[in-house]
Structures are given as C-alpha cells and as structure tokens.
Write an enzyme that holds these catalytic residues in place. Structure first.
Site, PDB file in Angstrom:
ATOM      1  CB  SER A 161      -0.962  -0.042   1.184  1.00 12.71           C
ATOM      2  OG  SER A 161      -1.971   0.928   1.065  1.00 12.71           O
ATOM      3  CG  ASP A 258      -6.159  -2.314  -4.484  1.00 15.01           C
ATOM      4  OD1 ASP A 258      -6.164  -1.066  -4.420  1.00 15.01           O
ATOM      5  OD2 ASP A 258      -5.471  -3.027  -3.746  1.00 15.01           O
ATOM      6  CG  HIS A 288      -5.985  -1.554  -0.556  1.00 20.84           C
ATOM      7  ND1 HIS A 288      -4.955  -1.470  -1.457  1.00 20.84           N
ATOM      8  CD2 HIS A 288      -5.537  -0.954   0.583  1.00 20.84           C
ATOM      9  CE1 HIS A 288      -3.939  -0.837  -0.903  1.00 20.84           C
ATOM     10  NE2 HIS A 288      -4.255  -0.527   0.343  1.00 20.84           N
TER      11      HIS A 288
END
Length: 328
Positions: A161, A258, A288
């Site tokens: 991330s 995502d 995600h």
C-alpha cells in the site's frame, strides 16, 4: 429477474460483505491511531526460529533516530540477503508491529534478515520526512552490512500500500543519489499516483478497506497540499517520474477490486517499457489489503506465496541467471 454476478473472489465474498465502508477523516484518524497503540506489544514476538530486535539507527540530517525492527533467523550461518520492509497505512497510520507475522514468515522461510522501518507519519510529518526515514534505514543496512551479517549486493526493498509507494519512491531516490543500490523492489498493491484522486470515472462500489475519500485524505496529508495538482515535489509521487530506466527489477501485485489497480498496472507497463523487468500478478476479485484481512484464505496464501517466490528468485538467483538475463 437476472441474477447478479458477485465481483469478488469466492474466498473473499464474505469478508467483502462484512467490511464497513469507512472514509478516513481527521476524527477517524485519531480513533485509528488510538486503537493502534494497543497493537504495539511491550515485548517482541517469541519465535524459536527468528530473533526479533528493535534498534535505533541514525535518522536523516537534523531528524531523530529511526526505529527499525529486525527479524533474524537463528539457524542461518554466514552472511545472508536482506529485505527492508515498509509498512502500509496510507502514509498516515501504521507501525512495524502490524507486519510482525509477515516479516517473521519471510525471515524464517527465506533465511534472510528482514528490517521493518518505523517511519514518521503524515500529516504531522509530510513528505519528505517518511521517505527520508526509509532512506536512512536503507543506508544503515548497507553501511552496517558486515556487522549485521548481510550481503550488501543482495538487499531488496519492499512494502504494501503506502509502503509500496514509499518502496517505489525509495528505489527512485536511491537511483538518483547513487549512494546505495537495492537489488529488487517488491510492490504489493502500491499507492503510487496522487492523480487517481481526481478521477471521476471510478465506480467505488467494489472497493474495500481504502476508498477514494480516504485516498484524497492520505495524499493531501502526505503532500501537504491538494493532490492531483500540476506539479509535485521530485520523489513525492512515484508515478509522476518521467524516466523509469535504471531502476531495480520489480514485482507488483494488485487485485481487480483495488482502488490502485489501474495506476499500478500503468506503472508496471511503464517500468517494462523503460527496460526494467517487472513481474505482475493481478488477482481477480481481490480488494485492497485482502491478504491481511482474509489471511487464511487460499487466495491470500497464494498471493503471499507468489511474492515470497519472487523475493527468493531475486535474493537467491540461480547460478548463471545474471548472465542469461544479459544475453536475453
């Protein structure tokens, strides 16, 4: 009435249904950080195979020392490769402890030293503070390679991330400063492009864990300005860099549900076009952070297995692999 098709992977459908759709704001950030305090254990994890230690390393010029959490296999003899790991959290939350399980697994399974950096967080510490902390940790790994028992020519960088975004930026920064050279970059659904915040064509119905509102807040906090503007500081937004040539080989993984899916695939294609090898794994129906939220699911285990294998190939290349790559 026509049946509707569930967009999520079968292993992830229940989690997707239960996950709340929360947008990060300042009040939400305060709550998340408060709860995060309970994640930091007073003692390091007990693992018979891996020694865990918190160390303080020299920080950037004029900045405090940086805490680095190291995971060292007890049974490995002689110098080993190493991975600098950078945790996620939208540039605004997180700490190394959140990835204890992953870092322990990587150290144990690969027989490498893993070092997870506790970088400063925005909005209190916007760019370049988080990136410079990561660079300080990387320099420490290289400068202390002999003492740490690691191979300086086999140091990889990786993160998930926002940690993946910092990894990509760190690869660029290291390239430009020509001081240290990581051998590989592991980009796990990385947060790479602030311009995604300005897109009006995104249907966020299937996004989980990180939505467009949170994305705006995260990038605004990190950049110290509204995201998506005409210009940003050099190294602040990895996807804004024009020339990607000369960067370390990469592995990039992301799910189709995502928010970062599109920006990630664009970046991967640009790496390849610039002559940087980049293996890409796209997980259908994955949102995600799915590999953390649904850790025991088969699709999550397969995903971790894919990037663990990529790390193994990069840090333990087969004899003659470098020559074969040059010849190809």
């Amino acid at each position: 009435m026509k049946p509707t098709t569930n967009p999520f992977h079968p292993d992830l459908q229940r989690a997707a249904r239960l996950l709340p759709n929360v947008t990060v704001t300042r009040p939400v950030l305060a709550v998340v950080r408060f709860l995060g305090r309970f994640q930091r254990k007073p003692r390091v994890p007990v693992d018979v195979a891996v020694e865990v230690e918190d160390v303080r390393v020299p920080g950037p010029a004029g900045a405090p020392p940086v805490r680095v959490r190291t995971y060292r296999p007890r049974s490995v003899q002689g110098p080993t490769p190493a991975l600098l790991w950078i945790h996620g959290g939208g540039y605004i939350v997180g700490q190394p402890e959140q990835d204890d399980v992953l870092c322990l697994e990587l150290a144990r399974e690969l027989g490498i030293l893993v070092a997870s950096v506790d970088y400063r967080l925005a909005p209190e510490h916007p760019f370049p503070a988080p990136l410079e902390d990561c660079y300080a940790a990387l320099r420490w790994l290289f400068s202390q390679a002999g003492t740490l028992g690691i191979l300086p020519e086999r140091i990889a960088i990786g993160g998930a991330s926002a940690g993946g975004g910092l990894t990509a930026a760190l690869a660029q920064l290291a390239h430009d400063r020509e001081d240290v050279r990581p051998v590989f970059q592991l980009l796990v659904y990385p947060m790479l492009d602030d311009r995604t915040t300005t897109r009006t064509d995104i249907d966020g119905t299937n996004h989980r864990a990180w939505n467009q509102g949170s994305n705006v807040f995260g990038w605004r906090s990190y950049l110290g300005r509204e995201p998506g503007g005409a210009q940003v500081p050099v190294h602040a937004v990895p996807a804004r860099r024009e020339d990607l040539s000369g960067l370390p080989p990469a592995w990039l993984g992301v799910g189709t549900c995502d928010l970062f899916h599109d920006e990630d695939l664009v970046y991967a294609r640009r790496l390849e076009a610039a002559g940087v090898p980049c293996d890409v794994v796209v997980v259908p129906g994955a949102f995600h952070g799915f590999d953390i939220i649904t850790r025991g699911a088969r699709v999550a285990r397969d995903f971790r297995g894919a990037f663990t294998a990529a790390l193994r190939r990069a840090l333990f290349p087969a004899p003659g692999a470098a020559e074969q790559a040059k010849a190809g």
